[in-house]
Design a protein around this motif. Structure first.
Motif, short mmCIF file in Angstrom:
data_model
loop_
_atom_site.label_atom_id
_atom_site.label_comp_id
_atom_site.label_asym_id
_atom_site.label_seq_id
_atom_site.Cartn_x
_atom_site.Cartn_y
_atom_site.Cartn_z
N ARG A 20 0.84 -1.10 0.04
CA ARG A 20 0.14 0.00 -0.11
C ARG A 20 0.94 1.18 -0.06
O ARG A 20 0.59 2.23 -0.79
N PRO A 21 1.77 1.29 0.84
CA PRO A 21 2.49 2.57 0.88
C PRO A 21 3.41 2.73 -0.59
O PRO A 21 4.13 3.78 -0.66
N GLN A 22 3.71 1.82 -1.39
CA GLN A 22 4.43 1.95 -2.49
C GLN A 22 3.82 2.43 -3.70
O GLN A 22 2.77 2.36 -3.95
N HIS A 23 4.39 3.42 -4.27
CA HIS A 23 4.19 4.17 -5.31
C HIS A 23 4.33 3.26 -6.54
O HIS A 23 5.54 2.68 -6.86
N LEU A 24 3.44 3.29 -7.92
CA LEU A 24 3.74 2.77 -8.97
C LEU A 24 5.14 3.22 -9.53
O LEU A 24 6.02 2.53 -10.02
N ARG A 25 5.54 4.56 -9.01
CA ARG A 25 6.99 4.99 -9.67
C ARG A 25 7.96 4.21 -8.73
O ARG A 25 8.93 3.66 -9.69
N GLU A 26 7.93 3.70 -7.77
CA GLU A 26 8.66 3.10 -7.13
C GLU A 26 8.70 1.64 -7.72
O GLU A 26 10.22 1.05 -7.97
N LEU A 27 7.82 1.27 -7.98
CA LEU A 27 7.39 -0.06 -8.36
C LEU A 27 8.10 -0.38 -9.93
O LEU A 27 9.06 -1.62 -9.89
N PHE A 28 7.98 0.66 -10.68
CA PHE A 28 8.65 0.57 -11.77
C PHE A 28 10.28 0.88 -11.94
O PHE A 28 10.97 0.40 -12.58
N ALA A 29 10.67 1.62 -10.94
CA ALA A 29 12.14 2.01 -10.67
C ALA A 29 12.68 0.67 -10.32
O ALA A 29 13.90 0.49 -10.58
N ALA A 30 11.97 -0.27 -9.61
CA ALA A 30 12.71 -1.34 -9.14
C ALA A 30 12.95 -2.54 -10.01
O ALA A 30 13.48 -3.54 -9.69
N ASP A 31 12.17 -2.49 -10.95
CA ASP A 31 12.19 -3.57 -11.98
C ASP A 31 11.92 -2.94 -13.47
O ASP A 31 11.12 -2.83 -13.89
N GLY A 32 13.26 -3.02 -14.01
CA GLY A 32 13.42 -2.44 -15.45
C GLY A 32 12.43 -3.28 -16.42
O GLY A 32 12.35 -2.83 -17.57
N GLU A 33 12.25 -4.33 -15.86
CA GLU A 33 11.51 -5.44 -17.01
C GLU A 33 10.13 -5.66 -16.51
O GLU A 33 9.34 -6.65 -16.53
N ARG A 34 9.68 -4.32 -15.94
CA ARG A 34 8.11 -4.73 -15.27
C ARG A 34 6.97 -5.12 -16.30
O ARG A 34 6.32 -5.88 -16.30
#
Ligand code: F6P
Length: 527
Positions: A20-34
């Motif tokens: 919940r606290p994670q932003h989609l920006r962070e999720l994309f930054a964490a995985d270049g192959e998202r």
């Protein structure tokens, strides 16, 4: 055991605290192959769910939940024809309507009759009471006997047969049928009375009005046989209405109204697009059935859509879900899906008669893009509510015109990106926006969405698309342990309306109604 108390549900609840606290920006930054990790391709379709607020663990836990709910077992029960609609004691066999060579003999027999009927209308062999060919078809039906064919006729407008116009009448409000009859010619009009039960008030009222209109011109009852056909599972009542048996195309109680486009209920569509194209629709749906049954869970499109809805609803707290077709031709898809999803899963009592214990079907709504952008997207971007959405786009335009399609697609991609990533204060500042305006120009983002791309919009891909959502609905029903195939919630209002009609007609008194209803009756009946 209630699924909400299962270890799989509890694990998801714990996991949601971390997501919940994670932003989609962070999720994309964490995985270049998202995109590669969270998209699926199937038979020309592309499902991109990388903009959902999930990670690999979320998906794994959701799949565990589907196992706990015994999705496979329920699929098998449906396929075996078990009475999984237990409150109505019915099987759920809409897949048998599009089973091609494996369809039951009764289905094949009706399909053959429908084909012959379509061909006789298209060839002009079928004639009206004055010997003229039929030019206008009016489908009279409501809910599942209207929304599917109405939506599909609009969706496949590019395939429309010449010389035949198809119209739809649903509402009991005379404002629906009266203006249409005013512009039609009774000598060249054919009515399809579409009603599974043949007891639906709206449909029977409109059908009686249509019959009176026809007889006023034809002057003889025998004209009914040339101008009325019925689609129903109730052969007794169609006969009582005066529609001869050879004009009745049957379907069965194991076809739910909102799953009935593939049955005789599709006749108006078949007349609009021709029999060959109607069969393509069935073939597309059948391809999706096969995928749903055979594909492993991690590659299964309907299951994926269902799990994402469950995640957004029960673990991220969304109470609505938007359907945003970037296709004018699919502009009635949101209305169609409203019935499909909400009449199926808008329930709080589980299969065993107990409370589900979790939020179920979100409120489904939507509008074709780009139109919606100029009305409600403001709230989407800055209204502070969580609204998951499904974007649907076509790689190829169905009505190609220079300068249109690339802009349409650009808007689709722009909106899902803006909703996901938003615009931070720093980004606003670096665009030179004055500090006084800064708070108004921030877009929080983090709105989850899925994008489905169809190669083109034709009968086959429409069949795939609709079966995809049908199976999504099935999966959600299993996950919430609901019976998705009854609809008891529509009954109370119908009963009250039938008690109120004589009161409004001045034929009985208002005793027994509440003070508000009595006040409204008095106001409506005032001289
Ligand atoms: O009132 C709801 C409903 O029963 C739907 O489930 C159904 O699709 C619609 O009414 C129309 O019913 P029928 O085809 O029997 O006229």
């Amino acid at each position: 055991m209630n699924i909400v108390n299962s270890p799989a549900w509890q694990a998801l609840a714990t996991h949601a605290e971390a997501i919940r606290p994670q932003h989609l920006r962070e999720l994309f930054a964490a995985d270049g192959e998202r995109f590669a990790h969270f998209s699926l391709r199937q038979d020309g379709l592309l499902l991109d769910f990388s903009k959902q607020r999930i990670n690999a663990e979320t998906l794994a836990l959701l799949h565990k939940l589907a196992e706990t709910a015994d999705l496979k077992g329920w699929q098998e029960k449906m396929l075996a024809g078990e009475t999984i609609n237990h409150t109505e004691n019915r099987a759920v066999r809409h897949m048998a309507l599009r089973a091609d060579k494996q369809e039951p003999p009764e289905v094949r027999a009706v399909l053959e009759r429908l084909q012959a009927f379509c061909e006789s209308i298209h060839s002009g062999d079928w004639r009206g009471f004055a010997g003229e060919r039929i030019t206008d078809i009016v489908n009279i039906g409501i809910g599942g006997s209207d929304l599917g064919p109405r939506m599909a006729v609009r969706a496949l407008a590019a395939q429309q047969q010449p010389d035949i116009k198809v119209h739809f009448i649903a509402n009991i409000d005379g404002a629906d049928i009266a203006p249409l009859l005013a512009r039609l010619n009774p000598r060249t009009t054919l009515f399809i009375v579409a009603s599974k039960t043949f007891t639906t008030l709206e449909t029977l009222t409109n059908a009686r009005t249509a019959r009176a209109w026809l007889l006023a011109s034809a002057g003889r009852e025998s004209a009914i046989a040339q101008h009325f056909v019925a689609l129903s599972s109730n052969l007794e009542l169609t006969q009582q209405f005066g529609i001869p048996a050879e004009n009745v195309f049957e379907f069965w109680d194991w076809v739910g109204g909102r799953f009935s486009l593939w049955s005789a209920i599709g006749l108006s569509l078949a007349l609009a697009i021709g029999w060959r194209q109607f069969k393509r629709l069935l073939t597309g749906a059948r391809a999706m059935d096969k995928h749903f049954i055979d594909a492993p869970p991690a590659e299964n499109l309907p299951l994926t859509l269902a799990l994402l809805t469950l995640w957004n609803t029960d673990f991220l707290g969304a109470s609505t879900a938007a359907v945003l077709p970037y296709s004018q031709s699919l502009s009635l898809l949101p209305a169609y899906l409203q019935q499909l999803e909400m009449e199926s899963n808008g329930k709080q009592t589980d299969r065993d008669g107990n409370p589900v214990g979790a939020a179920t079907c979100p409120v489904i709504w939507g509008e074709a893009g780009t139109n919606g952008q100029h009305s409600f997207y403001q709230l989407f971007h800055q209204g502070g509510r969580l609204i998951p959405s499904d974007f649907i786009a076509l790689r190829q335009a169905d009505f190609p015109l220079p300068g249109h399609h690339a802009s349409l697609l650009a808007n689709c991609l722009a909106q899902s990106a803006a909703l996901a990533f938003g615009q931070t204060a720093d980004e606003v500042r670096s665009a030179g926006v004055p500090e006084t305006l800064l708070p108004y120009k921030i877009f929080p983002g983090n709105q989850p969405s899925t994008t489905l791309i169809l190669p083109a919009l034709d009968a086959y891909t429409l069949g795939q698309l609709l079966a995809l959502y049908e199976h999504k609905v099935f999966c959600l029903g299993v996950l919430w342990n609901l019976n998705s195939f009854d609809q008891w919630g529509v009954e109370l209002g119908k009963q009250l309306a039938s008690r109120l009609t004589p009161v409004l007609n001045g034929e009985s008194d208002d005793a027994g109604f509440d003070a508000s209803t009595r006040g409204l009756i008095a106001a409506l009946n005032a001289e």
